[in-house]
Scaffold this active site. Structure first.
Site, PDB file in Angstrom:
ATOM      1  N   SER A 190       0.834  -1.201   0.000  1.00 56.72           N
ATOM      2  CA  SER A 190       0.000   0.000   0.000  1.00 56.72           C
ATOM      3  C   SER A 190       0.875   1.260   0.000  1.00 56.72           C
ATOM      4  O   SER A 190       1.745   1.406  -0.851  1.00 56.72           O
ATOM      5  CB  SER A 190      -0.953  -0.042   1.191  1.00 56.72           C
ATOM      6  OG  SER A 190      -1.954   0.936   1.069  1.00 56.72           O
ATOM      7  N   ASP A 344      -9.296  -3.755  -6.268  1.00 57.24           N
ATOM      8  CA  ASP A 344      -8.533  -2.772  -5.493  1.00 57.24           C
ATOM      9  C   ASP A 344      -8.508  -1.468  -6.258  1.00 57.24           C
ATOM     10  O   ASP A 344      -8.198  -1.438  -7.455  1.00 57.24           O
ATOM     11  CB  ASP A 344      -7.117  -3.297  -5.266  1.00 57.24           C
ATOM     12  CG  ASP A 344      -6.227  -2.333  -4.491  1.00 57.24           C
ATOM     13  OD1 ASP A 344      -6.751  -1.342  -3.934  1.00 57.24           O
ATOM     14  OD2 ASP A 344      -5.012  -2.571  -4.445  1.00 57.24           O
ATOM     15  N   HIS A 374      -7.824  -4.844  -1.557  1.00 58.10           N
ATOM     16  CA  HIS A 374      -6.816  -4.069  -0.849  1.00 58.10           C
ATOM     17  C   HIS A 374      -6.795  -4.423   0.637  1.00 58.10           C
ATOM     18  O   HIS A 374      -7.833  -4.465   1.296  1.00 58.10           O
ATOM     19  CB  HIS A 374      -7.068  -2.565  -1.003  1.00 58.10           C
ATOM     20  CG  HIS A 374      -5.890  -1.746  -0.618  1.00 58.10           C
ATOM     21  ND1 HIS A 374      -4.877  -1.453  -1.507  1.00 58.10           N
ATOM     22  CD2 HIS A 374      -5.522  -1.178   0.562  1.00 58.10           C
ATOM     23  CE1 HIS A 374      -3.952  -0.735  -0.888  1.00 58.10           C
ATOM     24  NE2 HIS A 374      -4.322  -0.561   0.374  1.00 58.10           N
TER      25      HIS A 374
END
Length: 404
Positions: A190, A344, A374
Site C-alpha cells: 500500500s 482494489d 486491498h
C-alpha cells in the site's frame, strides 16, 4: 445508576453497529468473484463500526479519530517465535525492528527492508510483526521493519524521509547485521509499497552504498494525480479502501484543504502543460483493455484551476509520485516484483508502474490476484478471517524473494 449507565452504553454500541451495517449494505460493493463474501461483509461492518465510533469520539472531544484508531491497533497480539531474535532499535529518532533467524548460517543472509502500509496513520511495527516474522522464517533472511512517523503529528514528507534515512543506515550496517550486500530487497504494501518505489529511485547512483537487488511492491500507491483511472472508477466503493476513505487519508497526510476535494478528484489542479508532459505515463490508455470495463469514459483532467494547483502542487512531487521519475533514473532501477489485486482501487497504479518500468528495460515480474482486495495480505494468518487470496500474495512474495 450503574445499571442505567451500562444499559445506555449497550444501547449506544448496538445503535452504532446497526448504523454501520446499514451503511455497509447501502454503500459497499462486494465483488461477485470474491471468495467468502459473508466473512468479507462482516469484517467491513466491523471496520465501519470502528470508524463511526472514532468519528463520534472526535466530535464529542473525547479523542481524535486517528488517535482512537491507533489505540485499537495497539491491542494487536504479537506472536513470539523461539526461532527468531527480535530487537527494537532506533536509527536516530526512527524506531525500527530487526528480525534475525537464530539458526546458524553458512554465510551472510539475504536482507529485507520492509515498509508497512496503513494509510499514513496505522501500520505499526506491532501490527506487521507477525507478517515480518513469517517472511523471515520462510525466506531465511534478516529483515528490518521501519516504524516511520505518522499522522496526526507528522505529515508529508515524513514517511519518505524516515524510510530513506532508515534504508541508508541499514545499507551502511549490513556487515553488522550479517547481511549479504548483493542480496538486499526493499518490500512494502500500500503506502509502504509506494515508498519502496520512491526510496529505490532515490538510491539510484549512490556509489557509497550497496545496490538494491530487487523491489517488491504489493498493491502500492505510485501516483496521487489521476483519480479517474479504471480501477478508481470500478472499485470506488469496494472495501477496505474506498475512494472516500483513500481521499480522506491522503488529504490529511498531504495537508490539503477539503475545499479542494472536487478539484483533486477531477484533476483540475493539473496545469495543461504538466498533463501534456506526463499523460503518456498517467493515461488510462496504458491500462490493458481487459481491465477497462464498458461504460468507462472519464472526463479528465477537468478545467484547470490555478488556485488549486498553487496550493496542491506538491502532489506532483516525485517523492509522492514515483511514476513521474525521469527515464534515466527509471532505467537504472533494480528488478521489480509487483502485486496487484483485481478488486482494489490501486490496481491501475501497479499496471501503470509496470509499464513504466518495462518501457525502460527494467525486469518486472507481475502477480495479479483475481480474487484479491486491498489489505488482504494482512489476513494471511487470521484463521477465522483468512482469505485464500491472502495466502496467494504472501506465497508469491516469498517465492520471489527466495529466488534472489
Amino acid at each position: 445508576m450503574l445499571i442505567l449507565g451500562l444499559v445506555l452504553l449497550s444501547s449506544f454500541s448496538v445503535g452504532v453497529f446497526v448504523w454501520a451495517v446499514l451503511q455497509h449494505f447501502l454503500t459497499a460493493d462486494v465483488p461477485s468473484a470474491l471468495q467468502h463474501p459473508t466473512k468479507f461483509r462482516f469484517l467491513h461492518c466491523i471496520f465501519l463500526y470502528v470508524l463511526t465510533l472514532a468519528e463520534i469520539f472526535e466530535k464529542l472531544g473525547i479523542c481524535s479519530m486517528l488517535r482512537f484508531l491507533q489505540l485499537l491497533e495497539g491491542s494487536v497480539r504479537i506472536k513470539k517465535d523461539a526461532r527468531l531474535m527480535v530487537t527494537d532499535l532506533y536509527f536516530g529518532t526512527i524506531p525500527v525492528r530487526l528480525f534475525q533467524p537464530k539458526a546458524a548460517s553458512s554465510g551472510p543472509r539475504r536482507g529485507i527492508l520492509f515498509f508497512p502500509g496503513g494509510s499514513g496513520f496505522v501500520g505499526s511495527l506491532d501490527s506487521y510483526h507477525n507478517l515480518c516474522s513469517f517472511l523471515v522464517l520462510e525466506t531465511d533472511s534478516v529483515l528490518l521493519s521501519v516504524g516511520y512517523r505518522k499522522l496526526p503529528d507528522h505529515h508529508y514528507p515524513s514517511i519518505f524521509q524516515d524510510c530513506l534515512n532508515a534504508s541508508i543506515h541499514f545499507l551502511k550496517s549490513l556487515k553488522t547485521f550479517g547481511v549479504d550486500p548483493a542480496r538486499v530487497v526493499i518490500c512494502g504494501d500500500s503506502i509502504g509499497g509506494g515508498y519502496v518505489a520512491c526510496v529505490t529511485q532515490a538510491l539510484v547512483g549512490r556509489s557509497d552504498l550497496p545496490q538494491i537487488r530487487a523491489q517488491v511492491l504489493i498493491y502500492a500507491v505510485t501516483q496521487l494525480i489521476n483519480f479517474q483511472l479504471p480501477s478508481y472508477w470500478q472499485n470506488r466503493n469496494v472495501p477496505f479502501l474506498s475512494q472516500e476513505f483513500m481521499m480522506m487519508c491522503m488529504f490529511k497526510y498531504m495537508v490539503i484543504d477539503v475545499h479542494w476535494w472536487d478539484a483533486i478528484l477531477n484533476g483540475a489542479f493539473i496545469p495543461p502543460e504538466v498533463w501534456k508532459k506526463y499523460r503518456k505515463w498517467l493515461s488510462p490508455d496504458n491500462i490493458p483493455r481487459r481491465f477497462r470495463k464498458a461504460g468507462y469514459q472519464p472526463l479528465f483532467p477537468g478545467p484547470f484551476n490555478e488556485a488549486a494547483y498553487l496550493e496542491n502542487k506538491h502532489l506532483l512531487d516525485v517523492a509522492n509520485a514515483p511514476l513521474l521519475r525521469d527515464d534515466e533514473t527509471i532505467a537504472q532501477l533494480p528488478a521489480a516484483f509487483l502485486v496487484s489485486c483485481e478488486h482494489d482501487i490501486l490496481r491501475d497504479d501497479t499496471l501503470l508502474y509496470m509499464k513504466r518500468l518495462e518501457d525502460q528495460g527494467v525486469p518486472v515480474t507481475w502477480y495479479h490476484v483475481e480474487d484479491g482486495f486491498h489489505g488482504s495480505l494482512m489476513f494471511f494468518d487470521k484463521k477465522l478471517f483468512f482469505f485464500p487470496c491472502s495466502l496467494k500474495i504472501i506465497n508469491s512474495v516469498i517465492s520471489y524473494i527466495k529466488s534472489i
